[in-house]
Write a protein that holds these residues in place. Structure first.
Motif, PDB file in Angstrom:
ATOM      1  N   MET A   3       0.749  -1.276   0.115  1.00  0.00           N
ATOM      2  CA  MET A   3      -0.018  -0.119  -0.030  1.00  0.00           C
ATOM      3  C   MET A   3       0.771   1.344  -0.030  1.00  0.00           C
ATOM      4  N   LYS A   4       0.613   2.298  -0.906  1.00  0.00           N
ATOM      5  CA  LYS A   4       1.163   3.385  -0.889  1.00  0.00           C
ATOM      6  C   LYS A   4       0.584   4.598   0.096  1.00  0.00           C
ATOM      7  N   ASN A   5       1.537   5.230   0.510  1.00  0.00           N
ATOM      8  CA  ASN A   5       1.098   6.318   1.450  1.00  0.00           C
ATOM      9  C   ASN A   5      -0.068   7.184   1.103  1.00  0.00           C
ATOM     10  N   THR A   6      -0.346   7.445  -0.135  1.00  0.00           N
ATOM     11  CA  THR A   6      -1.454   8.270  -0.764  1.00  0.00           C
ATOM     12  C   THR A   6      -2.480   7.386  -0.469  1.00  0.00           C
ATOM     13  N   GLN A   7      -2.757   5.959  -0.636  1.00  0.00           N
ATOM     14  CA  GLN A   7      -3.634   5.018  -0.258  1.00  0.00           C
ATOM     15  C   GLN A   7      -4.355   5.196   0.877  1.00  0.00           C
ATOM     16  N   ALA A   8      -3.321   5.244   1.946  1.00  0.00           N
ATOM     17  CA  ALA A   8      -3.414   5.006   3.289  1.00  0.00           C
ATOM     18  C   ALA A   8      -4.216   6.591   3.611  1.00  0.00           C
ATOM     19  N   ILE A   9      -3.422   7.429   3.263  1.00  0.00           N
ATOM     20  CA  ILE A   9      -3.973   8.746   3.814  1.00  0.00           C
ATOM     21  C   ILE A   9      -5.499   8.780   3.140  1.00  0.00           C
ATOM     22  N   SER A  10      -5.746   8.609   1.846  1.00  0.00           N
ATOM     23  CA  SER A  10      -7.048   8.520   1.514  1.00  0.00           C
ATOM     24  C   SER A  10      -8.194   7.560   2.564  1.00  0.00           C
ATOM     25  N   ALA A  11      -7.620   6.585   2.802  1.00  0.00           N
ATOM     26  CA  ALA A  11      -8.576   5.684   3.719  1.00  0.00           C
ATOM     27  C   ALA A  11      -8.858   6.447   5.021  1.00  0.00           C
ATOM     28  N   PHE A  12      -7.734   7.024   5.675  1.00  0.00           N
ATOM     29  CA  PHE A  12      -7.892   7.739   6.786  1.00  0.00           C
ATOM     30  C   PHE A  12      -8.520   8.973   6.760  1.00  0.00           C
ATOM     31  N   LEU A  13      -8.428   9.639   5.735  1.00  0.00           N
ATOM     32  CA  LEU A  13      -9.202  10.878   5.645  1.00  0.00           C
ATOM     33  C   LEU A  13     -10.885  10.435   5.612  1.00  0.00           C
ATOM     34  N   ALA A  14     -11.253   9.231   4.891  1.00  0.00           N
ATOM     35  CA  ALA A  14     -12.578   8.844   4.490  1.00  0.00           C
ATOM     36  C   ALA A  14     -12.937   8.586   6.122  1.00  0.00           C
ATOM     37  N   LEU A  15     -12.000   7.744   7.094  1.00  0.00           N
ATOM     38  CA  LEU A  15     -12.759   7.148   8.348  1.00  0.00           C
ATOM     39  C   LEU A  15     -12.395   8.519   9.160  1.00  0.00           C
ATOM     40  N   GLY A  16     -11.907   9.602   8.955  1.00  0.00           N
ATOM     41  CA  GLY A  16     -11.909  10.721   9.942  1.00  0.00           C
ATOM     42  C   GLY A  16     -12.935  11.648   9.941  1.00  0.00           C
ATOM     43  N   GLN A  17     -14.161  11.258   9.433  1.00  0.00           N
ATOM     44  CA  GLN A  17     -15.317  11.915   9.668  1.00  0.00           C
ATOM     45  C   GLN A  17     -16.263  11.015  10.454  1.00  0.00           C
ATOM     46  N   GLU A  18     -16.861  11.646  11.384  1.00  0.00           N
ATOM     47  CA  GLU A  18     -17.604  10.672  12.041  1.00  0.00           C
ATOM     48  C   GLU A  18     -19.108   9.946  11.502  1.00  0.00           C
ATOM     49  N   THR A  19     -19.869  10.751  10.531  1.00  0.00           N
ATOM     50  CA  THR A  19     -20.679   9.789  10.050  1.00  0.00           C
ATOM     51  C   THR A  19     -20.423   8.865   8.970  1.00  0.00           C
ATOM     52  N   ARG A  20     -18.978   9.046   8.335  1.00  0.00           N
ATOM     53  CA  ARG A  20     -18.530   8.134   7.442  1.00  0.00           C
ATOM     54  C   ARG A  20     -17.953   7.049   8.386  1.00  0.00           C
ATOM     55  N   LEU A  21     -17.504   7.110   9.320  1.00  0.00           N
ATOM     56  CA  LEU A  21     -17.044   6.210  10.338  1.00  0.00           C
ATOM     57  C   LEU A  21     -17.866   5.378  10.641  1.00  0.00           C
ATOM     58  N   ASN A  22     -19.102   5.864  11.159  1.00  0.00           N
ATOM     59  CA  ASN A  22     -20.266   5.290  11.585  1.00  0.00           C
ATOM     60  C   ASN A  22     -20.830   4.231  10.343  1.00  0.00           C
TER      61      ASN A  22
END
Length: 109
Positions: free
Chosen positions: A1-20
């Motif tokens: 996995m590349k850093n950019t892919q990990a960052i994309s995943a973390f950004l997506a999960l870093g918002q409460e509604t998306r995480l829920n």
């Protein structure tokens, strides 16, 4: 996995509604959920859900499949596993580690 892919995943999960939303879909596993089921369980507007599902799909954390008139959202377990491996890469200086062994067993299945 590349850093950019990990960052994309973390950004997506870093918002409460998306995480829920993500956690709810993970709870259903490979059975998945339709948008209407997600709306019913989380009580969020359709447009809001569409926005968040798009971000989770773009981060490759979800898979979507059309079944007749319904879209079914499922977790992308392979991508989640890759993200976990990325975080634990070279754990314990590359020596055998009790943190990584459960992941390696899950990957072998």
């Amino acid at each position: 996995m590349k850093n950019t892919q990990a960052i994309s995943a973390f950004l997506a999960l870093g918002q409460e509604t998306r995480l829920n939303v993500f956690r709810l879909i993970v709870q259903r596993g490979d059975k998945g959920l339709t948008p209407s089921e997600i709306i019913e369980k989380l009580g969020i507007p359709n447009a809001t859900l569409s926005f968040h599902l798009k971000d989770l799909l773009d981060a490759e954390l979800l898979l979507v499949e059309r079944q007749s008139r319904n879209l079914i959202y499922r977790p992308n377990a392979e991508q989640v596993l890759k993200l976990s491996e990325f975080l634990l890469d070279n754990c314990c200086g590359g020596k055998p580690c009790s943190l990584v062994q459960p992941l390696q067993k899950a990957k072998a299945k």
